[in-house]
Design an enzyme around this catalytic site. Structure first.
Site, mmCIF file in Angstrom:
data_model
loop_
_atom_site.group_PDB
_atom_site.id
_atom_site.type_symbol
_atom_site.label_atom_id
_atom_site.label_comp_id
_atom_site.label_asym_id
_atom_site.label_seq_id
_atom_site.Cartn_x
_atom_site.Cartn_y
_atom_site.Cartn_z
ATOM 1 N N GLU A 157 0.982 -1.267 -0.097
ATOM 2 C CA GLU A 157 0.044 -0.034 -0.059
ATOM 3 C C GLU A 157 0.859 1.175 -0.215
ATOM 4 O O GLU A 157 0.563 2.156 0.931
ATOM 5 C CB GLU A 157 -0.924 -0.154 0.974
ATOM 6 C CG GLU A 157 -1.981 -1.104 1.144
ATOM 7 C CD GLU A 157 -3.188 -1.096 2.128
ATOM 8 O OE1 GLU A 157 -2.743 -0.238 3.156
ATOM 9 O OE2 GLU A 157 -4.359 -1.547 2.138
ATOM 10 N N GLU A 315 -6.462 -8.140 -0.573
ATOM 11 C CA GLU A 315 -6.723 -8.201 0.892
ATOM 12 C C GLU A 315 -8.198 -7.850 1.062
ATOM 13 O O GLU A 315 -8.819 -7.070 0.385
ATOM 14 C CB GLU A 315 -6.146 -7.185 1.703
ATOM 15 C CG GLU A 315 -4.620 -7.424 1.985
ATOM 16 C CD GLU A 315 -3.953 -6.460 2.818
ATOM 17 O OE1 GLU A 315 -4.711 -5.513 3.466
ATOM 18 O OE2 GLU A 315 -2.768 -6.026 2.623
ATOM 19 N N GLU A 363 -2.675 -4.580 15.424
ATOM 20 C CA GLU A 363 -3.838 -5.455 14.763
ATOM 21 C C GLU A 363 -4.226 -6.843 15.303
ATOM 22 O O GLU A 363 -4.926 -7.580 14.846
ATOM 23 C CB GLU A 363 -3.303 -5.722 13.403
ATOM 24 C CG GLU A 363 -3.346 -4.330 12.490
ATOM 25 C CD GLU A 363 -2.829 -4.268 11.012
ATOM 26 O OE1 GLU A 363 -1.871 -5.234 10.659
ATOM 27 O OE2 GLU A 363 -3.123 -3.840 10.258
ATOM 28 N N LYS A 364 -4.131 -6.727 16.816
ATOM 29 C CA LYS A 364 -4.437 -8.008 17.363
ATOM 30 C C LYS A 364 -5.937 -8.242 17.309
ATOM 31 O O LYS A 364 -6.439 -9.431 17.430
ATOM 32 C CB LYS A 364 -3.777 -8.023 18.714
ATOM 33 C CG LYS A 364 -4.221 -6.846 19.658
ATOM 34 C CD LYS A 364 -3.445 -7.258 21.030
ATOM 35 C CE LYS A 364 -3.888 -6.033 22.048
ATOM 36 N NZ LYS A 364 -3.296 -5.034 21.743
HETATM 37 C C1 GLA Z 1 -4.286 -2.657 5.051
HETATM 38 C C2 GLA Z 1 -2.682 -3.377 5.226
HETATM 39 C C3 GLA Z 1 -2.560 -4.673 5.912
HETATM 40 C C4 GLA Z 1 -3.601 -4.526 7.070
HETATM 41 C C5 GLA Z 1 -4.931 -4.356 6.782
HETATM 42 C C6 GLA Z 1 -5.687 -4.203 8.018
HETATM 43 O O1 GLA Z 1 -4.975 -3.227 4.102
HETATM 44 O O2 GLA Z 1 -2.085 -3.677 3.987
HETATM 45 O O3 GLA Z 1 -1.384 -4.870 6.378
HETATM 46 O O4 GLA Z 1 -2.947 -3.411 8.001
HETATM 47 O O5 GLA Z 1 -4.928 -2.825 6.205
HETATM 48 O O6 GLA Z 1 -7.229 -3.900 7.524
#
Ligand code: GLA
Ligand code: ZN
Length: 684
Positions: A157, A315, A363-364
């Site tokens: 990203e 994702e 992000e847990k």
């Molecule tokens: C983004 C990131 C991931 C993760 C997700 C969580 O898309 O690429 O690493 O952090 O968000 O929703």
């Protein structure tokens, strides 16, 4: 019709998998072993590995540790799971930031970031570029020939911007190359306004809250520079990948509605488009079906970036996110429905963030296929497993294409210019939302749409919808005229044809070079307060045969027909009786101008008429109930029809033909779709 092969013959199925972060679990061989067992159970066949692994791969400067990754990739491969291998530039190890502070970002206010977070690096820094290039080369040499590695996932990203001295210097060089001399730059930016004339290149600085905020030409060029600089950084990342592994395709994951980069430019540099989709279903302010149309728009946008080539859903969350203001659980059915929605619009994969929930870290609490409980007896795991089983039945759809007769122009530079502009209202300009609103009627009728930049080829479409085309790029007006001359139809709206590419207003009246095509002149633009409205009423016996009164809000353009015919007019205020919707017969085509921002019903009814008039292909020749849509992929011979119910009500449809479900195998001519139900049909 084309059949695409995203992986150069290495993969013959749709992909199903997740971001896999085994480097968080290297101290737990039992977990790594269990992961493989569960991945097979979940019907997955791909994992994206190493996305944030720089610290694990290079724990000390120049000291690499690849053994753990060797084992992970081998184990996955032995068990039939492909690897999308990442370059880890999205986050950096502490030693790098400590030893080379230049790699850390400087914000627009010129404050310097400390170590921490991700996406916190300068895209110009020679050190950062050199260090990541060294590591990427090692990854390519070590894993490039591994039969399990099917794609490069470059960084993660890409986004944000850096305002450090290195970036300023590169920005100035970029401007010199673009304008040649300061006089041209000053003219293009109209910088003598407020005495902002630049007399030395060194005096030019990127936009800053405590500095230049008001020069829109500068702001646009800065954004263009950031895109080009990020692409340049990306090119540095992939140099050794291209050299050592020319046969492995390259992607980088793009983001929903992200406006920091012009993705059309990025699309030229990647082999495959992939993106990350996290819609908030079941929200308190929007129906699931509106939300679904919005996601559909994004899928179509990403597919159109590479002219229709199939893409990857890189994702999505198997359950919920940890960052939305309120992250509700997906109601039963939504997981399969929203995953297949991606496939319906051209995705050859369904992938998640992430495979296993982290025990700690930011992000847990983000959804993952494997929850903290550690086993497969969860609703989310079963959903994933079921979807995997369904995807196996749909493998033949891989690489098939979507054909559209309609294109909505959604243009990033135009979006930048609209958002930068001061006035006529500071908020509610809502360019993206407006594009989605004009896309929605097609979605409701089950009609395929491309979502394109204004520089793309128009000739293959029957209808071009160009809402709020505020910035006209060089040549766009001529190409639109050519399109209409050849029988095409075009729709545009208020606030179109206002400025050129450096945000200078067109002289001689709006909508600039589009005046002749639309046969109108826009003299003034009224804006309304929230809650205020005007009304737009269709004229008797208008050529669209539409009738009734509809609400108009926020934007009301006051236009003079100059050759165009009035189809509807305003009902109140001092401009009551003046044109609110016009059509201009232009050579063999027609150009419609929608002067006001109108309620959804108006927009729907208007486009439904055009759909009928132009006999646009619907995926199914039946009326679809509210919340239900149909999308189609095809290889030129077989057609794959996705029927999707985004309402929480059961729906029954008479299909009027005989079909077979690829999911259940059943033959059917009518279908009952459960709430949030989905099916994939072929002609029987
Ligand atoms: C983004 C990131 C991931 C993760 C997700 C969580 O898309 O690429 O690493 O952090 O968000 O929703
Ligand atoms: Zn920088």
């Amino acid at each position: 019709m084309q059949k695409y092969d995203l992986f150069n013959g290495k993969v013959d199925s749709l992909l199903h998998g997740a971001d896999y972060n085994p480097d968080q679990w290297l101290h737990r061989p039992d977990i790594l072993k269990k992961d493989i067992e569960l991945m097979k159970k979940a019907n997955t066949n791909v994992m994206s590995v190493g996305i944030f692994s720089w610290a694990a791969l290079e724990p000390e400067e120049g000291k690499y540790n690849f053994e753990w990754l060797d084992q992970v990739i081998d184990k996955l491969y032995e068990n039939g799971i492909n690897v999308i291998l990442a370059t880890p530039s999205g986050a950096r190890p502490d030693w790098l930031a400590a030893k080379y502070p230049e790699v850390l970002r400087v914000n627009a206010d010129r404050s310097k970031n400390l170590f921490g977070e991700r996406h916190n690096h300068c895209y110009t820094s020679p050190v950062y570029r050199e260090k990541i290039a060294e590591l990427n080369k090692k990854l390519a040499e070590r894993y490039g020939k591994h039969p399990g590695v099917i794609m490069w996932h470059v960084s993660n990203e890409y986004g944000g911007e850096c305002h450090c001295d290195l970036c300023q210097a590169d920005f100035r060089s970029w401007l010199k190359a673009k304008y040649g001399d300061l006089e041209s730059l000053n003219q293009a930016w109209w910088s003598n306004f407020w005495s902002h004339t630049y007399t030395d290149w060194e005096n030019i600085e990127s936009p800053a809250p405590q500095g230049m905020q008001s020069n829109h030409g500068l702001a646009l060029d800065w954004k263009r520079f950031v895109t080009e600089q990020t692409i340049d950084f990306y090119k540095n990342e992939i140099e050794s990948l291209r050299e050592i592994t020319p046969e492995i395709p390259i992607t980088t994951n793009l983001m929903y509605r992200y406006d920091g980069l012009d993705y059309n430019k990025f699309a030229e540099e990647v082999d495959v488009i992939s993106w990350d989709s996290y819609p908030s279903w079941h929200s308190d302010h929007e129906s699931d079906s509106n939300r679904a149309a919005d996601v559909a728009f994004m899928h179509d946008y990403f597919r159109s970036l590479k002219n229709g080539k199939s893409f990857l859903l890189m994702e999505s969350t198997p359950s919920k996110t940890n960052w939305q203001p309120v992250a509700k659980l997906k109601r039963p059915g939504i997981h399969k429905l929203s995953s297949l929605q991606a496939v319906a619009h051209g995705s050859d994969s369904v992938q998640y963030f992430q495979w296993r929930k982290s025990r700690g870290g930011f992000e847990k609490f983000h959804g993952a296929v494997v929850d903290h409980v550690g086993h497969s007896k969860t609703r989310v795991f079963r959903d994933v497993q079921d979807l995997g089983a369904v995807l196996k039945k749909l493998d033949q759809i891989r690489g098939t294409s979507v054909e559209a007769e309609v294109a909505v122009i959604f243009d990033t530079e135009n979006r930048w210019a609209i958002n930068e502009a001061s006035g006529p209202r500071q908020d509610k300009k809502n360019y993206v939302e407006t594009c989605v609103k004009h896309y929605q009627p097609f979605w409701k009728k089950g009609i395929s749409v491309d979502v394109i930049d204004q520089t793309k080829d128009f000739s293959k479409y029957k209808l071009i919808v160009a809402p709020m085309l505020y910035m006209l790029k060089e040549g766009t007006a001529d190409r639109l005229k050519e399109f209409v001359k050849n029988g095409g139809r075009v729709v545009s709206t208020y606030w179109s044809g206002i400025v050129n590419e450096t945000d200078l207003c067109f002289e001689g009246g709006f909508p600039g070079q589009l005046k002749e095509l639309f046969g109108i002149w826009s003299e003034e633009l009224d804006v309304l307060y929230d809650g205020d409205s005007n009304e737009v009423q269709f004229k008797k016996e208008n050529q669209l045969n539409l009738e009734g009164k509809y609400q108009a809000e926020i934007f009301c353009d006051l236009i003079h027909p100059q050759g165009a015919e009035i189809l509807a007019e305003y009902k109140s205020d001092f401009y009551a009786g003046r044109a609110a919707l016009t059509v201009n017969n232009y050579s063999r085509g027609k150009a419609y101008y929608v002067a006001s921002r109108n309620e959804e019903e108006f927009v729907d009814e208007f486009y439904y008429k055009l759909i009928d008039d132009l006999e646009l292909n619907r995926v199914l020749d039946i009326e679809l109930p509210s919340g239900v849509t149909a999308q189609k992929r095809s290889d030129g011979q077989k057609e794959y029809i996705f029927l999707m119910n985004f309402s929480d009500q059961k729906q029954k449809l008479d299909l009027k033909n005989n079909y077979q479900s690829l999911i259940s195998g059943q033959k059917l001519s009518e279908i009952g779709l459960a709430a949030y139900g989905v099916d994939v049909l072929i002609k029987a």
